[in-house]
Design an enzyme around this catalytic site. Structure first.
Site, PDB file in Angstrom:
ATOM      1  N   ASP A 134     -11.334  -7.350  59.871  1.00  0.00           N
ATOM      2  CA  ASP A 134     -11.224  -5.900  60.010  1.00  0.00           C
ATOM      3  C   ASP A 134     -11.327  -5.504  61.482  1.00  0.00           C
ATOM      4  O   ASP A 134     -12.000  -6.171  62.275  1.00  0.00           O
ATOM      5  CB  ASP A 134     -12.347  -5.203  59.232  1.00  0.00           C
ATOM      6  CG  ASP A 134     -12.057  -5.110  57.751  1.00  0.00           C
ATOM      7  OD1 ASP A 134     -10.890  -5.271  57.358  1.00  0.00           O
ATOM      8  OD2 ASP A 134     -13.000  -4.874  56.979  1.00  0.00           O
ATOM      9  N   ARG A 184      -2.620  -6.399  58.592  1.00  0.00           N
ATOM     10  CA  ARG A 184      -2.814  -5.146  57.859  1.00  0.00           C
ATOM     11  C   ARG A 184      -2.726  -4.003  58.864  1.00  0.00           C
ATOM     12  O   ARG A 184      -3.482  -3.952  59.833  1.00  0.00           O
ATOM     13  CB  ARG A 184      -4.171  -5.113  57.167  1.00  0.00           C
ATOM     14  CG  ARG A 184      -4.430  -3.809  56.391  1.00  0.00           C
ATOM     15  CD  ARG A 184      -5.901  -3.618  56.065  1.00  0.00           C
ATOM     16  NE  ARG A 184      -6.427  -4.736  55.317  1.00  0.00           N
ATOM     17  CZ  ARG A 184      -7.681  -5.177  55.415  1.00  0.00           C
ATOM     18  NH1 ARG A 184      -8.533  -4.606  56.260  1.00  0.00           N
ATOM     19  NH2 ARG A 184      -8.085  -6.192  54.700  1.00  0.00           N
TER      20      ARG A 184
END
Length: 308
Positions: A134, A184
């Site tokens: 992330d 992502r």
């Protein structure tokens, strides 16, 4: 106007204590968080898999300033992998990790976080799954992408997250697409200064499309992290233009947000991966979800008023 206020509140210890201790908060938190325990995460994972979706699990925790807590967070992910493997879920349930949970902000934090996350990535590979790193605030980007490059040499399925609101992300998308990485793409959910990030929503959206165009045209695997109906449509159009089959990219959406859209896309044959957070350190994540969409804040306020 409320978004920046909520993002500031996400970093406030005083407000954290107030919100976390309020008896009315937890029922609303449960909309976005699978639960406190690994067993809660497993139950939610089974439900989503049964609906034809896949999952990425986030064991909540970030901004660690205690080396012992960084070790506990690492070991928590290793425990999660053991449980996923034992229940036959690992191949369809990936992991998402925040490097700040592994000690990235500590002195020598880059090396500490890299060692901890490598243990998790190695175990995930052994279990037949993958890990995505992330992205957090702009001060962590260089460290996170450097660790990502190192990990991909031995574990090429390791993914990264890029945030379209950062000025630098277009170049980062280009580099990762050329490298064939799994990326992502999200809009971004941290409070960033105008010196490094777009501030207007329209600018962020246009940057998202530019970044997505690079990812779809590149040699990697785009993971389209958005709930925005316009961007969902744009992603499908770009995928068609580049000749990408449904298994050559995927949509990623957050647990508890636009569930019907997740099911709709799945029914059409798209790959949909649901980002499922769990754990008791939920405050920062929860506040960012409220800041992202006014509808989330309205839901929160209405729920508190009803329960009050």
């Amino acid at each position: 106007m409320l978004g920046p206020v909520l993002l500031a509140a996400a970093g406030s210890d005083r407000i954290r204590r107030l919100v976390s201790s309020a008896s009315l908060t937890r029922p609303v938190v449960d909309r976005f968080i699978a639960g406190d325990q690994v067993s809660d995460a497993l139950d939610t994972t089974r439900t989503l898999l049964d609906q034809g979706m896949t999952v990425t699990l986030d064991r909540l925790g970030e901004s660690v300033t205690d080396p012992a807590q960084a070790v506990r967070n690492r070991d928590g992910y290793l425990e999660l992998l053991d449980e996923l493997t034992g229940h036959g879920l690992a191949e369809r349930a990936e992991l998402s990790v925040k490097l700040s949970a592994f000690g990235q902000a500590l002195p020598d934090g880059h090396d500490i976080a890299r060692r901890h996350v490598e243990r998790v990535v190695a175990a995930a590979t052994e279990a037949g799954t993958a890990v995505t790193l992330d992205m957090e605030d702009h001060r962590t980007v260089d460290s996170t992408l450097a660790i990502h490059r190192e990990l991909r040499r031995a574990y090429p399925r390791t993914g990264a997250v890029l945030q379209s609101y950062l000025f630098r992300s277009e170049n980062d998308c280009r580099e990762l697409a050329e490298a064939g990485a799994r990326v992502r793409l999200v809009k971004g959910a941290y409070r960033e200064p105008a010196s490094v990030a777009y501030q207007r929503r329209s600018e962020v959206d246009l940057a998202y499309v530019r970044c997505l165009r690079l990812l779809m045209a590149g040699g990697g695997y785009p993971m389209v992290g958005t709930h925005d109906p316009r961007l969902v449509t744009v992603a499908e159009e770009l995928a068609k233009r580049e000749g990408r089959a449904f298994d050559a990219y995927e949509y990623q959406m957050l647990f508890g947000i636009r569930d019907a859209e997740q099911r709709r896309l799945t029914a059409l044959g798209h790959r949909v991966r649901v980002y499922v957070p769990y754990g008791d350190d939920w405050y920062g994540y929860f506040m960012r979800r409220l800041a992202e969409r006014p509808a989330n804040l309205t839901f929160f306020a209405r729920s508190l008023a009803t329960r009050g």
